[in-house]
Motif scaffolding. Structure first.
Motif, PDB file in Angstrom:
ATOM      1  N   PRO A 457       0.812  -1.228   0.000  1.00  0.00           N
ATOM      2  CA  PRO A 457       0.000   0.000   0.000  1.00  0.00           C
ATOM      3  C   PRO A 457       0.838   1.268   0.000  1.00  0.00           C
ATOM      4  CG  PRO A 457      -0.859  -1.594   1.573  1.00  0.00           C
ATOM      5  CD  PRO A 457       0.461  -2.133   1.098  1.00  0.00           C
ATOM      6  N   SER A 458       2.085   1.195   0.509  1.00  0.00           N
ATOM      7  CA  SER A 458       2.927   2.392   0.523  1.00  0.00           C
ATOM      8  C   SER A 458       3.195   2.911  -0.885  1.00  0.00           C
ATOM      9  CB  SER A 458       4.250   2.088   1.232  1.00  0.00           C
ATOM     10  OG  SER A 458       4.939   1.025   0.587  1.00  0.00           O
ATOM     11  N   ALA A 459       3.277   2.017  -1.879  1.00  0.00           N
ATOM     12  CA  ALA A 459       3.499   2.457  -3.253  1.00  0.00           C
ATOM     13  C   ALA A 459       2.290   3.243  -3.768  1.00  0.00           C
ATOM     14  CB  ALA A 459       3.772   1.247  -4.155  1.00  0.00           C
ATOM     15  N   VAL A 460       1.089   2.809  -3.401  1.00  0.00           N
ATOM     16  CA  VAL A 460      -0.120   3.527  -3.803  1.00  0.00           C
ATOM     17  C   VAL A 460      -0.181   4.882  -3.105  1.00  0.00           C
ATOM     18  CG1 VAL A 460      -2.626   3.362  -4.010  1.00  0.00           C
ATOM     19  CG2 VAL A 460      -1.246   1.294  -4.092  1.00  0.00           C
ATOM     20  N   ARG A 461       0.192   4.900  -1.839  1.00  0.00           N
ATOM     21  CA  ARG A 461       0.218   6.159  -1.091  1.00  0.00           C
ATOM     22  C   ARG A 461       1.212   7.136  -1.722  1.00  0.00           C
ATOM     23  NH1 ARG A 461       3.073   5.082   4.034  1.00  0.00           N
ATOM     24  NH2 ARG A 461       4.773   5.270   2.559  1.00  0.00           N
ATOM     25  N   ILE A 478       0.688   0.705 -12.611  1.00  0.00           N
ATOM     26  CA  ILE A 478       0.639  -0.527 -13.407  1.00  0.00           C
ATOM     27  C   ILE A 478       1.705  -1.474 -12.879  1.00  0.00           C
ATOM     28  CG2 ILE A 478       0.987  -1.502 -15.705  1.00  0.00           C
ATOM     29  CD1 ILE A 478      -0.074   1.042 -16.898  1.00  0.00           C
ATOM     30  N   THR A 479       1.342  -2.717 -12.659  1.00  0.00           N
ATOM     31  CA  THR A 479       2.290  -3.688 -12.157  1.00  0.00           C
ATOM     32  C   THR A 479       2.116  -5.016 -12.869  1.00  0.00           C
ATOM     33  OG1 THR A 479       3.101  -4.829 -10.169  1.00  0.00           O
ATOM     34  CG2 THR A 479       0.739  -4.451 -10.314  1.00  0.00           C
ATOM     35  N   THR A 480       3.171  -5.824 -12.819  1.00  0.00           N
ATOM     36  CA  THR A 480       3.091  -7.180 -13.354  1.00  0.00           C
ATOM     37  C   THR A 480       2.553  -8.156 -12.318  1.00  0.00           C
ATOM     38  OG1 THR A 480       5.423  -7.441 -12.743  1.00  0.00           O
ATOM     39  CG2 THR A 480       4.949  -6.857 -15.025  1.00  0.00           C
ATOM     40  N   SER A 481       2.352  -7.696 -11.078  1.00  0.00           N
ATOM     41  CA  SER A 481       1.860  -8.587 -10.026  1.00  0.00           C
ATOM     42  C   SER A 481       0.406  -8.252  -9.702  1.00  0.00           C
ATOM     43  CB  SER A 481       2.761  -8.485  -8.782  1.00  0.00           C
ATOM     44  OG  SER A 481       2.787  -7.158  -8.292  1.00  0.00           O
ATOM     45  N   ALA A 482       0.111  -7.959  -8.451  1.00  0.00           N
ATOM     46  CA  ALA A 482      -1.275  -7.703  -8.049  1.00  0.00           C
ATOM     47  C   ALA A 482      -1.281  -6.725  -6.886  1.00  0.00           C
ATOM     48  CB  ALA A 482      -1.982  -9.006  -7.659  1.00  0.00           C
ATOM     49  N   PHE A 483      -2.477  -6.303  -6.494  1.00  0.00           N
ATOM     50  CA  PHE A 483      -2.668  -5.384  -5.377  1.00  0.00           C
ATOM     51  C   PHE A 483      -3.499  -6.079  -4.304  1.00  0.00           C
ATOM     52  CE2 PHE A 483      -2.273  -2.852  -9.222  1.00  0.00           C
ATOM     53  CZ  PHE A 483      -1.305  -1.920  -8.869  1.00  0.00           C
ATOM     54  N   GLY A 486      -5.573  -3.737   1.010  1.00  0.00           N
ATOM     55  CA  GLY A 486      -5.136  -2.478   1.590  1.00  0.00           C
ATOM     56  C   GLY A 486      -4.906  -1.414   0.535  1.00  0.00           C
ATOM     57  N   SER A 487      -4.314  -1.802  -0.586  1.00  0.00           N
ATOM     58  CA  SER A 487      -4.072  -0.850  -1.676  1.00  0.00           C
ATOM     59  C   SER A 487      -5.387  -0.381  -2.276  1.00  0.00           C
ATOM     60  CB  SER A 487      -3.194  -1.505  -2.753  1.00  0.00           C
ATOM     61  OG  SER A 487      -1.916  -1.808  -2.252  1.00  0.00           O
ATOM     62  N   HIS A 488      -6.301  -1.331  -2.520  1.00  0.00           N
ATOM     63  CA  HIS A 488      -7.600  -0.954  -3.089  1.00  0.00           C
ATOM     64  C   HIS A 488      -8.382  -0.060  -2.133  1.00  0.00           C
ATOM     65  CE1 HIS A 488      -7.509  -3.267  -6.779  1.00  0.00           C
ATOM     66  NE2 HIS A 488      -7.099  -4.330  -6.117  1.00  0.00           N
ATOM     67  N   ALA A 489      -8.292  -0.355  -0.830  1.00  0.00           N
ATOM     68  CA  ALA A 489      -9.030   0.462   0.137  1.00  0.00           C
ATOM     69  C   ALA A 489      -8.492   1.891   0.163  1.00  0.00           C
ATOM     70  CB  ALA A 489      -8.941  -0.168   1.528  1.00  0.00           C
ATOM     71  N   PHE A 490      -7.161   2.047   0.076  1.00  0.00           N
ATOM     72  CA  PHE A 490      -6.587   3.394   0.072  1.00  0.00           C
ATOM     73  C   PHE A 490      -6.969   4.141  -1.206  1.00  0.00           C
ATOM     74  CE2 PHE A 490      -3.277   6.457  -0.979  1.00  0.00           C
ATOM     75  CZ  PHE A 490      -3.201   7.195   0.199  1.00  0.00           C
ATOM     76  N   TYR A 702      -8.528  -4.092  12.011  1.00  0.00           N
ATOM     77  CA  TYR A 702      -8.522  -5.559  11.900  1.00  0.00           C
ATOM     78  C   TYR A 702      -7.216  -6.092  11.305  1.00  0.00           C
ATOM     79  CZ  TYR A 702     -13.380  -5.973  13.314  1.00  0.00           C
ATOM     80  OH  TYR A 702     -14.543  -5.973  14.032  1.00  0.00           O
ATOM     81  N   GLY A 703      -6.191  -5.239  11.208  1.00  0.00           N
ATOM     82  CA  GLY A 703      -4.863  -5.719  10.842  1.00  0.00           C
ATOM     83  C   GLY A 703      -4.505  -5.634   9.385  1.00  0.00           C
ATOM     84  N   ILE A 704      -5.278  -4.921   8.574  1.00  0.00           N
ATOM     85  CA  ILE A 704      -4.945  -4.766   7.154  1.00  0.00           C
ATOM     86  C   ILE A 704      -4.210  -3.452   6.961  1.00  0.00           C
ATOM     87  CG2 ILE A 704      -5.896  -4.447   4.839  1.00  0.00           C
ATOM     88  CD1 ILE A 704      -8.106  -6.348   5.532  1.00  0.00           C
ATOM     89  N   GLU A 705      -3.024  -3.539   6.377  1.00  0.00           N
ATOM     90  CA  GLU A 705      -2.218  -2.341   6.155  1.00  0.00           C
ATOM     91  C   GLU A 705      -2.768  -1.580   4.962  1.00  0.00           C
ATOM     92  OE1 GLU A 705       2.299  -1.019   4.801  1.00  0.00           O
ATOM     93  OE2 GLU A 705       1.785  -3.125   5.089  1.00  0.00           O
ATOM     94  N   VAL A 706      -3.062  -0.302   5.158  1.00  0.00           N
ATOM     95  CA  VAL A 706      -3.567   0.552   4.077  1.00  0.00           C
ATOM     96  C   VAL A 706      -2.558   1.621   3.741  1.00  0.00           C
ATOM     97  CG1 VAL A 706      -5.386   2.141   3.377  1.00  0.00           C
ATOM     98  CG2 VAL A 706      -5.956   0.088   4.666  1.00  0.00           C
ATOM     99  N   ALA A 707      -2.026   2.333   4.670  1.00  0.00           N
ATOM    100  CA  ALA A 707      -1.036   3.392   4.423  1.00  0.00           C
ATOM    101  C   ALA A 707      -0.088   3.491   5.590  1.00  0.00           C
ATOM    102  CB  ALA A 707      -1.746   4.719   4.208  1.00  0.00           C
TER     103      ALA A 707
END
Length: 707
Positions: A457-461, A478-483, A486-490, A702-707
């Motif tokens: 998520p830090s990359a999205v932030r 854009i990435t070759t992997s996935a999100f 936490g990234s989607h929530a941010f 609940y323990g999901i990292e967002v930023a």
């Protein structure tokens, strides 16, 4: 003549009569009350039965409609296959002019940078008159107003100067990009003119390049059919020799129709007969060969070819070596004069290929029964040119600069202006793009990351910070992997777009570019089918266990737009990010919790297989959050009369659970949690905790990292 009894006996008799009347009245009231209760109970039972029948009828209608839709899709696919040759002949022919590009670029569109900063209005700073002659308090108020005006005017002048500076830099960048684009277009068009001249002279390399491009770019082929081609040109015989890939047997749907069986609550697939499927597949192969010949001869505007040899093959695996091999299922040598006499829109494709052109077509193509090619490209002399042979670049192994340039090419193919940035001083921006759309367009900053693991998520932030710093309209990562969730929530509700690796490959394919995520294309396709099977709607595994599935249907009053989510937890911590089910992750990896379309009167639905949840999971938490894209200024004050309707997939009600109403100022709410008891049963505990910071605050707890 009778007379009323008096005295003690008369009094006692009157009391007895009164008591009897009271008892009779009480009994009548009791009987009336019992009858009223029975009437109400019968009415409630009728209403419940009617509601259950309506729910079951709605569920059945939905499943029947889904079955009809699948059948219609199957019929449409078969219809496309049957009319493949006719539709292809109606498509425009390829010409050299189709290769040329117009000498124009999108006009400069500065977006918000083109809007001047408004200067403060002096009239808005006039103090209210206090009476007197302008001394004392009045003069002090005037001086304070003038000071505020001068301060705001200087700030606006500085902001306007900064805007003009950034606008000039942006225009300079645009002009550099426009000049590069025009130069590239002119070089491209000059190359087309040279190719046309060489084609008219019959130079083998130019002939092969032109006609393979004609095949590869033809608009007459439906989506999903292969376009792999290898070719060489025999200049002495004026003959083009082609190997052209044909579709596999799976192109003909195995299923002919789908019926919904309400008794078993499942779809039944009726298989297409083997004879029908084999006959149609053979017809499709013949149509593909004839259409490829049509595209080649139609593109020959200069009379370069006297004949074409076309060998149709499918990719297969040699069982002896385990390596890929080409299995030839059709071959033909078509003279130009013979082909020109054919009316392709009226022929029977197999008869035309075998009898009309004296070609060969496999009698049992579904069994890979081969034919012997008449002449292969390597035997025609000259070099062999191939297109679409599956050699897409591996995005994981691509050079970082090449990957960024490929991303820029993608944005250009989508109709935008795009340039890669310098490696130093780019501020974390890999590609600068400009969308010319007057409404949704503007400046776009793009970051391209070749990751194999989930993007943090830090990359999205960081991207969001860059968007704010440079004043862009949007940021794209854009990435070759996935999100992760936490990234989607941010990113939710912000001007950010996240594109994962599978979406990137799909975008590249749809815009004429190539790229794969490791492995061979064949393995990718198999993995895609496997993923589709695992992530589809009601797959066979889930369909077989519908009796173990609980439907949690949520309904509420109020017009606030909500996202309903679920977290599979141990205590107050989610087991992992993929156990957070929400709009960007509609199912857990094992499929035990899924977001599903709601059936009226529900507004949202979650399907759960409680018995299949991970052993360490001891609670399933349901939450609701305001959708910031639908209602950006709303809170949960409009969320009331909420209930969770517990039922089975057929719509049969099991229980109804009340949950807390929303409160002003809060934008996310824990509705409640299903908790595993010591004996393995699950019980529901009402929630009620609200969060002013929305879904981000809630999931972080609940323990999901967002930023």
């Amino acid at each position: 003549m009778s007379r009323r009894s008096t005295g003690l006996i008369g009094t006692w008799a009157e009391i007895q009569r009164q008591q009897r009347r009271q008892e009779e009245a009480r009994q009548r009231a009791q009987v009336q009350h019992q009858r009223e209760q029975e009437r109400r109970q019968r009415a409630a039972e009728r209403a419940a039965a009617r509601s259950q029948r309506e729910q079951q009828a709605a569920y059945r209608q939905q499943r029947e409609a889904d079955a009809r839709r699948r059948t219609e899709e199957l019929d449409a696919r078969v219809e496309v296959l049957k009319n493949l040759l006719k539709a292809g002949c109606d498509a425009p022919a390829f010409t050299p002019a189709a290769l040329a590009r117009p000498e124009r670029v999108e006009p400069f569109a500065p977006g918000r940078l083109g809007v001047p900063v408004p200067m403060p209005d002096p009239n808005a700073y006039q103090p209210q008159p206090q009476g007197g002659w302008g001394f004392g308090a009045n003069r002090q108020a005037q001086e304070q107003a003038r000071a505020r005006y001068e301060h705001d005017w200087r700030a606006a002048q500085a902001a306007e100067a900064q805007r003009q500076h950034r606008l000039a830099l942006y225009h300079q960048q645009y002009q550099q990009w426009a000049d590069e684009q025009l130069a590239a277009i002119r070089r491209h068009n000059a190359g087309i003119e040279g190719l046309t001249a060489a084609l008219q002279r019959g130079e083998p390399e130019s002939v092969v390049e032109y006609f393979t491009a004609a095949l590869y770019s033809s608009q007459g082929w439906p989506q999903g059919l292969p376009r792999q081609v290898s070719a060489s040109f025999d200049s002495a015989a004026r003959q083009l020799v082609l190997n052209w890939e044909l579709p596999g047997y799976a192109v003909v749907p195995e299923v002919s129709l789908v019926r919904y069986m309400p008794g078993a609550d499942r779809d039944k697939e009726v298989q297409r007969s083997a004879v029908e499927r084999r006959t149609l597949y053979r017809d499709v192969l013949a149509q593909c060969v004839l259409l490829a010949l049509h595209d080649v001869f139609a593109a020959d505007r200069f009379g370069v070819l006297d004949s074409v040899v076309l060998n149709g093959f499918v990719d297969d695996t040699d069982p002896a070596t385990g390596h890929g091999a080409q299995v030839f299922l059709a071959t033909v040598m078509a003279p130009r004069a013979d082909f020109a006499r054919l009316n392709l829109t009226q022929v029977s494709a197999p008869d035309c290929l075998v009898d009309g052109l004296r070609g060969q077509l496999s009698d049992r193509p579904e069994r890979r029964t081969q034919v012997r090619p008449g002449r292969l490209p390597g035997e025609a002399g000259g070099s062999v040119v191939s297109h679409g042979d599956g050699e897409e670049p591996d995005l994981y192994e691509m050079d970082p600069l090449e990957f960024e340039e490929l991303v820029a090419d993608l944005f250009r193919a989508m109709g935008m202006q795009a340039v890669t940035t310098e490696r130093s001083g780019d501020g974390g921006v890999d590609v600068d793009a400009l969308d010319p759309d007057p409404i949704r367009g503007g400046k776009i900053v793009v970051q391209a990351k070749r990751y194999r693991s989930t993007v943090p998520p830090s990359a999205v932030r960081d991207l969001y910070g860059t968007v704010q710093d440079v004043g862009a309209n949007k940021g794209v990562l854009i990435t070759t992997s996935a999100f992760g969730p936490g990234s989607h929530a941010f990113a939710n509700g912000k001007p950010l777009t996240l594109i994962a690796g599978t979406e990137l490959v799909d975008l590249l394919s749809r815009h004429g570019l190539n790229g794969r995520l490791g492995g061979t294309p064949e393995r990718q396709e198999a993995a895609a089918h496997l993923d589709a099977d695992q992530n589809g709607g009601l797959d066979s595994g889930l369909d077989a266990e519908l009796n173990d599935t609980s439907v949690l249907g949520l309904t509420w009053t109020g017009d606030v737009g909500l996202d309903v989510c679920a977290l599979v937890c141990q205590g107050n911590r989610v087991l992992s990010e993929d156990q957070f089910v929400f709009f960007n992750n509609p199912r857990t990896a094992d499929g035990t919790v899924r977001m599903m379309p709601a059936v009226s009167p529900d507004k949202a639905a979650v399907w759960v297989r409680f018995e299949q949840l991970p052993p360490q999971a001891d609670r399933l938490v349901l939450v609701a959050a305001v959708d910031p894209e639908v209602d950006p200024d709303a809170d949960l004050s409009g969320f009331s009369d909420a209930r969770i309707r517990l039922s089975d997939p057929s719509g049969t009600a099991i229980d109804e659970l009340d949950v807390s109403d929303g409160r002003p100022g809060e934008t996310a709410l824990v509705l409640g949690s299903f908790r595993r008891r010591a004996n393995g049963d699950w019980s529901f505990v009402t929630g009620g905790k609200g969060y002013p910071g929305g879904l981000v605050d809630l999931v972080e707890e609940y323990g999901i990292e967002v930023a």
